[in-house]
Design a protein around this motif. Sequence first.
Motif, PDB file in Angstrom:
ATOM      1  N   ARG A 116       6.778   1.114   1.055  1.00  0.00           N
ATOM      2  CA  ARG A 116       7.835   1.312   2.046  1.00  0.00           C
ATOM      3  C   ARG A 116       8.522  -0.009   2.386  1.00  0.00           C
ATOM      4  NH1 ARG A 116       8.053   1.480   7.790  1.00  0.00           N
ATOM      5  NH2 ARG A 116       5.863   0.823   7.837  1.00  0.00           N
TER       6      ARG A 116
ATOM      7  N   ASP B  28       0.818  -1.216   0.000  1.00  0.00           N
ATOM      8  CA  ASP B  28       0.000   0.000   0.000  1.00  0.00           C
ATOM      9  C   ASP B  28       0.852   1.267   0.000  1.00  0.00           C
ATOM     10  OD1 ASP B  28      -2.348  -1.451  -0.038  1.00  0.00           O
ATOM     11  OD2 ASP B  28      -2.520  -1.515   2.145  1.00  0.00           O
ATOM     12  N   THR B  29       2.038   1.193   0.588  1.00  0.00           N
ATOM     13  CA  THR B  29       2.869   2.386   0.717  1.00  0.00           C
ATOM     14  C   THR B  29       4.146   2.324  -0.107  1.00  0.00           C
ATOM     15  OG1 THR B  29       4.105   1.533   2.621  1.00  0.00           O
ATOM     16  CG2 THR B  29       2.023   2.676   3.072  1.00  0.00           C
TER      17      THR B  29
END
Length: 473
Positions: A436, A433-434
């Motif tokens: 990261r 989702d990020t």
Amino acid sequence: MKQPTKTRCPGPGLALLGLAALGLVTGATVWLHTGWSAVDLTLTHEIADAAQLEGFTLSGLMRWGNQSNALHFTLQNGALETALHLDDDQFQRQTEVYTQRTLSVRPQDRDAVNEAARLTQTLENGTRILKSEATVLRPMYTLQLPDGTSLRLAGEDLTLEEPAELRAEDVQVPPDILLSPLGTYYDYTCSDLTSPDVFSIWTPVNEQPFVLGTGYGVCWTQNALGRAPGLYWAHGLTADEIYALPADGVRYDEEILCATTQFGTLEPFYCPGDAQLALAGASLGDGSTLLLYYTTDGLLCADLVNAAGQCTDHRELAELPGMVRFDAQLMPRTRSQDAVLLLTPYEGQDENGAWRGGETRLAALRAENGTFTRATALVPDFALGDDAAVLNEAGDKVLFAGDNILHYNHGFSLYARGSLRTDYINLRVMELDTGRTTYMGHIETGAQRDWGSQAPNRVILYDTLQRDGGNLP
């Protein structure tokens, strides 16, 4: 006086030999149970800890050079387990679609080519070398599937400015020996022009086939050979079936099966009307088939298709205008409902013919009951050159595994990309989702302990599903 015969008792000598042999066996047994840990794999955390590996399963094996011994490993929920297998039965076999390209004589030109043909050489074994020429040639594509069957397709005729030399070999063999029906040396072909410049379509299919019904499907990547991009049923012929095909032409003074004769079939299974390029297909565990494709509007899309060839779910993953080519690779996977692919888009070629590419993207998909529960495409904040990428159980993170020296090495029963010297297997976890990075670490392979030119090379093979040509159920 005759001396009495002395009889030697072999007991002590044999006993010593037996004890020595027993010692060797015992030593080998002890080494197998304990000593091989000296070449074991070691997991090291660099950023974060093993908690970030919860929900992931990654497995494979490590070989030393061409040895049959293998060290199997499984990284599951942050714990690394290994086991040494001697004379491992994992073997190499074809898992891809092989494409053979030839430039052959059109049927309507055969009489003229035969008339111009000349016998240029006779070898010691009786083989005759024939040469001729032609100005129009027909590109032919022979696709070999992993089950050993083959199909042959014709491309658009190529017209040359100058006549090209053709060559054929009339091989003399005993009556009980059959020549390969897939060989093209027996008919007139041109071997001087088989280059990407001549073959504008180097191969019309993605090299990774997929299970489709009781046979194979292929992803037809572009408008070519009269076929639209999409997913196709592929039905090839066995070698015996090709042998049984009737002769349909003459080469010089002998009837043959012409190199331009098509055989096998490709039947459309699912071809979206707005597809400009089909990138990859995959068989999923819920009975669906995945198609990743690029539309005429510049959208990267994913469709789920049921057994009837009907779309059950459609997702737009990214907008990428102006692309003319994609490299798409399905990564090794341990769950049949998941598909993780690496995609590299290209805008065109420069003046030297080199392709200009954009950033490599990751496409992560999961399907249940004909519907996507995860459909994500993103550009990670690090270079992707990875050998394996798997989703976790929750489907919100991906684990990358890659050798610290990258080198493509296909053709194993497992999904294989290995380096000539693999010191580490680098690990990285990324949130979908990020984008990261939440974890970095590596698995040491023991190559660091080797020294000298005779140190054994290590090759890492990653497990993947049987439906992808691998070993996992």
